[in-house]
Design a protein around this motif. Structure first.
Motif: not given
Length: 342
Positions: A14-15, A39-40, A55-61, A86-93
């Motif tokens: 998700l980006t 994008l949704d 894997l689910i990768l969420i780019d929260a920036r 399901v492992p979830v990775l979140v990229i955050v500020p």
């Protein structure tokens, strides 16, 4: 980028379309996990429900609205029992780090983390996920994927080993009489017996897995078969009567109904173990061992009492490739050894 079908080998990304960190690009290239970008935020949960991704990768920036929606997606994923695994990775500020962990993220990284640390954390997250999702929730023993890997490893090394398929007799009737809670206690008891005996006698050379229900498979060195299987049967027969009421334990049976509703005597549970070795047979795939172990387990269940039965037949070039010989044929041929009460 092409859109692969959803399955456990695919990652969902998700980006907003922003530039990804260098460590993420390097990690994608090293793992070669196909990814599907979206994008949704509202579409991630339905996609994950459709077929569990690896894997689910969420780019929260992004702006405040995007950050809230992205973190909210993680929270919804972790609230559902099916997608929570399901492992979830979140990229955050930096300021969103605690929010992402509170939402249930398995790993949270800032975009400016070092490449070495980020790749190490990502790889560790996947290892944890693979380990935890392939463990039976009741017994905490390895499941079918690990069992298949263990059989494949044994076959590949060429070492002499035995695969032992253990199955309870009269467990369904016990479950019907005493309820699933007591049935689950019996499953955990058998798991503990197998684990303790195999570990105690074989240390690191043994493996115990839980196929599901009351079916288990353990692998041990060839030389350890008699003492391990005898001890499993002995301990099981000593402990299992105490899972019954005093009255049922004293008489050694209870009355249960068959599928037609007719009453019949149901004896106390026994244990059947089918044993397959590569002493006289040559295996090229783990599934061949699994199929033959299943056949031997079925044969052992035709014998009375708690028993282990080892297949001593040799490879026969004239025999069919499958291991599906009938029980009558098994009985007619020489070289099948039974022990432990047969």
């Amino acid at each position: 980028m092409s859109t692969p079908g959803f399955n456990e080998h695919v990652a969902v990304h998700l980006t907003l379309g922003q530039d990804e960190p260098s460590w993420l690009t390097a990690w994608w290239e090293s793992t070669r996990i196909p990814r599907q970008q979206t994008l949704d935020p509202d579409g991630v949960c339905p996609q994950a429900m459709k077929s569990r991704p690896r894997l689910i990768l969420i780019d929260a920036r992004g702006d405040a609205d995007w950050e809230a929606r992205a973190v909210g997606t993680c929270r919804r994923l972790k609230r559902d029992a099916y997608t929570a695994i399901v492992p979830v990775l979140v990229i955050v500020p930096a300021e969103r780090l605690a929010d992402a962990f509170d939402a249930g993220a398995d790993e949270v990284l800032r975009a400016d983390v070092s490449d070495q640390e980020a790749i190490a954390r990502l790889s560790a997250m996947l290892r944890r996920s693979d380990r935890d999702t392939d463990v039976h929730p009741s017994t905490r023993l390895p499941g079918t994927r690990e069992i298949a890997a263990e059989l494949a490893r044994r076959v590949a090394t060429g070492e002499k080993f035995a695969a032992c398929y253990a199955d309870l007799d009269h467990f369904k009737e016990f479950n019907d009489r005493y309820g699933y809670h007591h049935g689950d206690q019996v499953i955990r008891l058998l798991a503990r017996i197998l684990h303790d005996v195999v570990t105690g006698l074989c240390v690191e050379e043994g493996f115990v897995g839980h196929i599901g229900g009351d079916d288990f498979l353990y692998t041990i060195p060839l030389a350890a078969v008699p003492r391990v299987c005898d001890e499993v049967i002995r301990v099981f027969d000593e402990l299992i009567p105490w899972q019954y009421s005093e009255q049922d334990r004293r008489v050694g049976y209870f009355f249960g109904k068959d599928r037609r509703g007719q009453l019949h005597r149901v004896p106390l549970m026994t244990l059947s173990v089918g044993v397959v070795t590569n002493q006289r047979r040559h295996f090229t795939r783990g599934i061949e061992v699994s199929e033959l172990a299943t056949e031997m387990k079925s044969y052992a269940k035709t014998l009375s009492g708690s028993v282990w039965a080892v297949d001593r037949r040799r490879d026969d070039p004239a025999a069919p490739a499958s291991a599906g010989a009938s029980i009558d044929a098994l009985r007619a041929r020489q070289g099948i050894r039974s022990a432990g009460g047969a």
